[in-house]
Design an enzyme around this catalytic site. Structure first.
Site, PDB file in Angstrom:
ATOM      1  N   THR A   1       0.830  -1.202   0.000  1.00 33.28           N
ATOM      2  CA  THR A   1       0.000   0.000   0.000  1.00 33.28           C
ATOM      3  C   THR A   1       0.865   1.252   0.000  1.00 33.28           C
ATOM      4  O   THR A   1       2.057   1.191   0.289  1.00 33.28           O
ATOM      5  CB  THR A   1      -0.947   0.038   1.211  1.00 33.28           C
ATOM      6  OG1 THR A   1      -1.990   0.960   0.928  1.00 33.28           O
ATOM      7  CG2 THR A   1      -0.243   0.429   2.471  1.00 33.28           C
TER       8      THR A   1
ATOM      9  N   LYS B   1      -8.448   2.243   2.053  1.00 33.42           N
ATOM     10  CA  LYS B   1      -7.511   2.195   3.165  1.00 33.42           C
ATOM     11  C   LYS B   1      -7.532   3.471   3.993  1.00 33.42           C
ATOM     12  O   LYS B   1      -6.673   3.687   4.823  1.00 33.42           O
ATOM     13  CB  LYS B   1      -6.108   1.931   2.636  1.00 33.42           C
ATOM     14  CG  LYS B   1      -6.036   0.628   1.855  1.00 33.42           C
ATOM     15  CD  LYS B   1      -4.725   0.497   1.149  1.00 33.42           C
ATOM     16  CE  LYS B   1      -4.760  -0.672   0.195  1.00 33.42           C
ATOM     17  NZ  LYS B   1      -3.587  -0.704  -0.643  1.00 33.42           N
TER      18      LYS B   1
ATOM     19  N   GLY C   1      -5.241   6.804   7.640  1.00 32.25           N
ATOM     20  CA  GLY C   1      -4.831   5.915   6.564  1.00 32.25           C
ATOM     21  C   GLY C   1      -3.976   4.800   7.145  1.00 32.25           C
ATOM     22  O   GLY C   1      -3.235   5.019   8.103  1.00 32.25           O
TER      23      GLY C   1
ATOM     24  N   SER D   1       4.684   0.758   1.019  1.00 28.64           N
ATOM     25  CA  SER D   1       5.725   0.332   0.081  1.00 28.64           C
ATOM     26  C   SER D   1       6.095   1.413  -0.922  1.00 28.64           C
ATOM     27  O   SER D   1       7.243   1.539  -1.311  1.00 28.64           O
ATOM     28  CB  SER D   1       5.283  -0.928  -0.659  1.00 28.64           C
ATOM     29  OG  SER D   1       4.080  -0.681  -1.358  1.00 28.64           O
TER      30      SER D   1
ATOM     31  N   ALA E   1       2.428   5.216  -8.047  1.00 26.71           N
ATOM     32  CA  ALA E   1       1.803   4.079  -8.721  1.00 26.71           C
ATOM     33  C   ALA E   1       2.552   3.693  -9.995  1.00 26.71           C
ATOM     34  O   ALA E   1       2.553   2.527 -10.388  1.00 26.71           O
ATOM     35  CB  ALA E   1       0.349   4.391  -9.051  1.00 26.71           C
TER      36      ALA E   1
ATOM     37  N   CYS F   1       6.067   1.929  -8.039  1.00 29.25           N
ATOM     38  CA  CYS F   1       5.978   0.851  -7.049  1.00 29.25           C
ATOM     39  C   CYS F   1       4.974  -0.215  -7.506  1.00 29.25           C
ATOM     40  O   CYS F   1       3.809   0.101  -7.749  1.00 29.25           O
ATOM     41  CB  CYS F   1       5.542   1.425  -5.691  1.00 29.25           C
ATOM     42  SG  CYS F   1       5.323   0.166  -4.425  1.00 29.25           S
TER      43      CYS F   1
ATOM     44  N   THR G   1       1.659  -0.536  -5.482  1.00 28.90           N
ATOM     45  CA  THR G   1       0.796   0.649  -5.437  1.00 28.90           C
ATOM     46  C   THR G   1       0.092   0.776  -6.776  1.00 28.90           C
ATOM     47  O   THR G   1       0.725   0.631  -7.816  1.00 28.90           O
ATOM     48  CB  THR G   1       1.652   1.921  -5.189  1.00 28.90           C
ATOM     49  OG1 THR G   1       2.401   1.745  -3.984  1.00 28.90           O
ATOM     50  CG2 THR G   1       0.778   3.161  -5.068  1.00 28.90           C
TER      51      THR G   1
END
Length: 188
Positions: free
Chosen positions: A13, A45, A56, A135, A168, A171, A174
């Site tokens: 996440t 989340k 979060g 992450s 995003a 990673c 993500t």
């Protein structure tokens, strides 16, 4: 070979908080991973506690929900005192035999403060109004700091969303299913 290290908590996440002008925005991606497999792409989340606190989570889902419930109880005990509630939760988290095994981190914000909580007893406030966990947290943090400083026309939610898009793109844990929650501080 797999290892159970504290870094495993950071996987799967990205959660980002951006405080700019009179706004705070917390953004989270929707990906849930089990190892290298995407299990769900649109998980939520982020949670609100009333109208004035956004939380979060990164880490194990059941652990995060347990911590959310504990934070909610602390805020009932210490209304409108987010810092105190977080410190009390961190103390319990570190010393309670059951809680100390929970593998999650929390990014918490209200109109006046942003905090990161960990099972190590950490209650950290970012010095520049930007903080990330998970992450892809390092990628989102770097992008958000650059945008915060060099894109004055962007408000907090716009900075958060764009920084999450950058994370995003880098990673693998993500994704671009991004949820952004915002709180406006009262004028004055």
């Amino acid at each position: 070979m797999t290892t159970d290290t504290p870094l495993d908590v950071w996987h799967a996440t990205t959660i980002l908080a951006v405080r700019k002008n009179r706004q705070v925005a917390i953004a989270g991606d929707g990906q849930v991973s089990l190892g290298n497999t995407v299990i769900k792409s649109n998980a939520k989340k982020l949670r609100r506690l009333g109208d004035d606190v956004i939380v979060g989570f990164a880490g194990a889902t059941a652990d995060a929900i347990t911590l959310f419930e504990r934070l909610e109880a602390k805020l009932e005990q210490y209304p409108s005192q987010l810092s105190r509630a977080c410190v009390e939760l961190a103390k319990d988290w570190r010393t309670d035999r059951y809680l100390r095994r929970l593998e999650a981190m929390m990014l918490v914000a209200d109109a006046s403060i942003t905090l990161v909580l960990s099972g190590n007893g950490d209650v950290l406030e970012p010095e520049d109004g930007v903080m990330a966990i998970g992450s892809g947290g390092g990628f989102a943090l770097a992008a958000a700091r650059a945008l915060h400083k060099h894109a004055p026309e962007m408000d907090a939610p716009a900075v958060a969303r764009r920084a999450m898009e950058v994370a995003a793109g880098i990673c693998v844990f993500t994704n671009d299913s991004i949820l952004v929650e915002t709180i406006e501080a009262p004028a004055g």
